[in-house]
Enzyme design. Structure first.
Site, PDB file in Angstrom:
ATOM      1  N   LYS A 271      15.452 -10.715  64.795  1.00  0.00           N
ATOM      2  CA  LYS A 271      15.130 -11.820  64.120  1.00  0.00           C
ATOM      3  C   LYS A 271      14.596 -11.562  63.021  1.00  0.00           C
ATOM      4  CE  LYS A 271      11.077 -13.612  64.686  1.00  0.00           C
ATOM      5  NZ  LYS A 271       9.892 -12.529  64.769  1.00  0.00           N
TER       6      LYS A 271
ATOM      7  N   HIS B  79      10.037 -17.312  69.803  1.00  0.00           N
ATOM      8  CA  HIS B  79       9.425 -16.571  71.083  1.00  0.00           C
ATOM      9  C   HIS B  79       8.929 -17.815  71.964  1.00  0.00           C
ATOM     10  CE1 HIS B  79       9.885 -12.968  69.222  1.00  0.00           C
ATOM     11  NE2 HIS B  79       8.996 -12.742  68.406  1.00  0.00           N
TER      12      HIS B  79
ATOM     13  N   LYS C  71      10.059  -9.213  78.233  1.00  0.00           N
ATOM     14  CA  LYS C  71       8.840  -8.847  78.821  1.00  0.00           C
ATOM     15  C   LYS C  71       8.700  -9.142  80.124  1.00  0.00           C
ATOM     16  CE  LYS C  71       6.388  -9.791  74.700  1.00  0.00           C
ATOM     17  NZ  LYS C  71       5.262  -8.795  74.050  1.00  0.00           N
TER      18      LYS C  71
HETATM   19  C1  BG6 Z   1       7.412 -10.530  66.313  1.00  0.00           C
HETATM   20  C2  BG6 Z   1       6.659 -10.985  65.100  1.00  0.00           C
HETATM   21  O1  BG6 Z   1       8.569 -11.126  66.390  1.00  0.00           O
HETATM   22  O2  BG6 Z   1       6.417 -10.614  67.273  1.00  0.00           O
HETATM   23  C3  BG6 Z   1       5.384 -10.362  64.757  1.00  0.00           C
HETATM   24  O3  BG6 Z   1       7.534 -10.865  63.796  1.00  0.00           O
HETATM   25  C4  BG6 Z   1       4.644 -10.549  66.044  1.00  0.00           C
HETATM   26  O4  BG6 Z   1       4.472 -11.191  63.787  1.00  0.00           O
HETATM   27  C5  BG6 Z   1       5.269  -9.858  67.091  1.00  0.00           C
HETATM   28  O5  BG6 Z   1       3.206  -9.693  65.717  1.00  0.00           O
HETATM   29  C6  BG6 Z   1       4.386 -10.113  68.509  1.00  0.00           C
HETATM   30  O6  BG6 Z   1       5.026  -9.377  69.454  1.00  0.00           O
HETATM   31  P1  BG6 Z   1       4.271  -8.986  70.750  1.00  0.00           P
HETATM   32  O7  BG6 Z   1       5.288  -8.264  71.747  1.00  0.00           O
HETATM   33  O8  BG6 Z   1       3.228  -8.000  70.332  1.00  0.00           O
HETATM   34  O9  BG6 Z   1       3.682  -9.933  71.348  1.00  0.00           O
END
Ligand code: BG6
Length: 489
Positions: A148, A240, A182
């Site tokens: 993404k 997300h 996850k």
């Molecule tokens: C990414 C974003 O998709 O997800 C980031 O671009 C963010 O900004 C990250 O920090 C968070 O991922 P996780 O797995 O650390 O929660």
């Protein structure tokens, strides 16, 4: 099943994502014996590295990002021997020819499935796919993996999807949303559909509302150039958080199949209440962090992280939406995400309705409605808040208690990183946990009116000090409905 024997090419092979996430994930899978013997990993980048140079960069990355108890010399050497690097300037036809030769330069090249992981700027997705097509390395079995963001609005997402779609069929396109990899997110489907006790309650009759929080303590760091054009809504919510919402709200598919889960998720996205400009004004909150203290350490403001003031980009979003269908009508879904918050926590909270009648005098205000917390990170698990009788002979004294499930304790196993599962799925050709074109576009369709309204509004994101739970308006969003954000203790 073992994955197909692949030539797994990472475009952007020296980049942050490759070194921090992709190569450590592939190493772990190799360690578990899941990569076939002649499975190669090709790194392509603008860096002037030979194979040995890339291997030593990857070795350093493994030392930094893999738990030392999982690093064995023999396993690291075997893994590094799979690695080859090619310097490629995308504008140089000769470099693409060299890439072609590299793919051919192996025993039985026609037997290896070609995976092209585009860990490059999304603006290059279309052009890279065209080049791959021109040099004749895309066959029916080839797969392309896209990180993404897919576009920055609906129209640009369609352009990217069209350009990639001219070279690869939809079943060959793997759009990654790493949240779907996850463990705790995958477990959401199992919790809901491999147990009986939740599903009868999982609807507007028994659920008061749902909260989804993805809070981070990090700021934008060195990613300001990307982030300032994206903002929290595009960076986190469009993908997300909406994916988490889909898994909470979707109907049970008949079985977990390549299309069945995605069919159900897209129906949820299509059922989200469209936001009118007035809804955006009342039901969304934007914030931006100022300097503050995170984990006791002083951190700079967003403007200082960027190196200039004047940006209108949000680093925090809270909003209220609704899934307009039979199951969920009238149940608010509150979403929030932000950088530089007081702690790193991602969780989904399903808050149930109060019992219809209280038969315990004096219990009012002591008990709280049942809540199921699905802890996505950092401590994966589940917590169910109940009401219990405090032991003792003095009548019914009610107290809140919780049932806790920690994956780490329940399974006594290392929880693999999301990318391990997702890369294995790419290598096996299983797209179930990847975003289909219609999902991405439905998510943009819902997000776009918010972006448009914000862009036309003179209001700026509200300030919040780093190290807090965001602007006070985010709390008000729930308080005006008589609710509060549920913080996990
Ligand atoms: C990414 C974003 O998709 O997800 C980031 O671009 C963010 O900004 C990250 O920090 C968070 O991922 P996780 O797995 O650390 O929660």
């Amino acid at each position: 099943a073992l994955p197909d024997r692949c030539d797994f090419t990472v475009f952007g092979g020296t980049g942050d994502l490759a070194l921090r996430k992709l190569l450590p994930a592939l190493y772990h899978r190799d360690l578990e014996g899941q990569l076939p013997a002649d499975h190669r990993i090709l790194g392509v980048s603008m860096s002037d590295l030979d194979d040995a140079g890339w291997r030593s960069a990857v070795r350093a990355a493994l030392v930094e990002h893999v738990d030392p108890t999982d690093l064995y010399d023999g396993a690291v050497d075997r893994f590094l021997a799979r690695l080859f690097h090619l310097r490629l300037d995308a504008n140089e036809p000769g470099d693409w020819d060299r890439f072609h030769s590299l793919l051919k330069d192996r025993p039985h090249p026609e037997e290896a499935v070609r995976v092209f992981y585009l860990a490059v700027a999304p603006a290059l997705f279309g052009a890279f796919c065209r080049r791959l097509d021109e040099i004749g390395v895309v066959d029916d079995r080839a797969r392309v993996v896209l990180e993404k963001p897919i576009g920055h609005d609906l129209e640009s997402a369609r352009e990217v999807n069209d350009a990639v779609g001219q070279v690869f069929a939809e079943h060959q396109i793997f759009r990654i949303d790493h949240y779907l990899g996850k463990e705790s997110v995958q477990n959401l489907l199992v919790t809901r559909f491999a147990n009986t006790f939740l599903e009868p309650l999982w609807n507007s009759h028994w659920v008061d509302h749902v909260q989804i929080t993805v809070a981070e303590t990090v700021g934008v760091g060195g990613r300001g150039a990307y982030y300032d054009h994206a903002g929290a809504l595009r960076d986190m919510v469009q993908n997300h958080l909406l994916q988490l919402l889909c898994l909470v709200a979707m109907e049970p598919p008949t079985y977990v199949g390549r299309e069945t889960v995605r069919d159900e998720k897209v129906k949820v996205l299509q059922a989200l209440r469209p936001m009118s400009p007035a809804d955006v004004d009342t039901d969304t909150v934007r914030g931006r962090y100022e300097a503050g203290l995170v984990d006791g350490e002083p951190v700079p403001s967003y403007a200082d992280d960027l190196g200039h003031a004047g940006s209108r980009t949000e680093t925090f979003v809270a909003l209220k939406t609704e899934v307009q269908n039979w199951r969920w009508a009238g149940v608010p879904f509150y979403l929030r995400t932000g950088k530089r918050m007081d702690r790193r926590v991602s969780e989904i909270v399903v808050v149930f309705k109060e019992p219809p009648h209280s038969m315990f005098p004096g219990a009012e205000g002591v008990t709280a409605p049942n809540r199921l917390h699905i802890l996505v990170q950092p401590d994966e698990g589940m917590r169910l808040h109940l009401t219990a009788k405090e032991p003792g002979p003095g009548g019914y004294r009610l107290r809140p208690v919780s049932l806790d499930l920690s994956y780490a304790t329940a399974f006594d196993a290392r929880l693999p990183d999301a990318y391990e599962r997702l890369l294995m799925d790419v290598m096996k050709g299983n797209p179930t946990l990847f975003m289909r074109r219609d999902e991405v576009e439905a998510a943009w369709t819902w997000t776009e009116p918010i972006l448009r309204r914000w862009a036309s509004s003179s209001e700026r994101p509200k300030r919040y000090p780093a190290g807090t739970t965001g602007p006070t308006a985010a709390a008000t969003l729930l308080e005006r409905d008589g609710r509060t954000w549920q913080e996990t203790d």
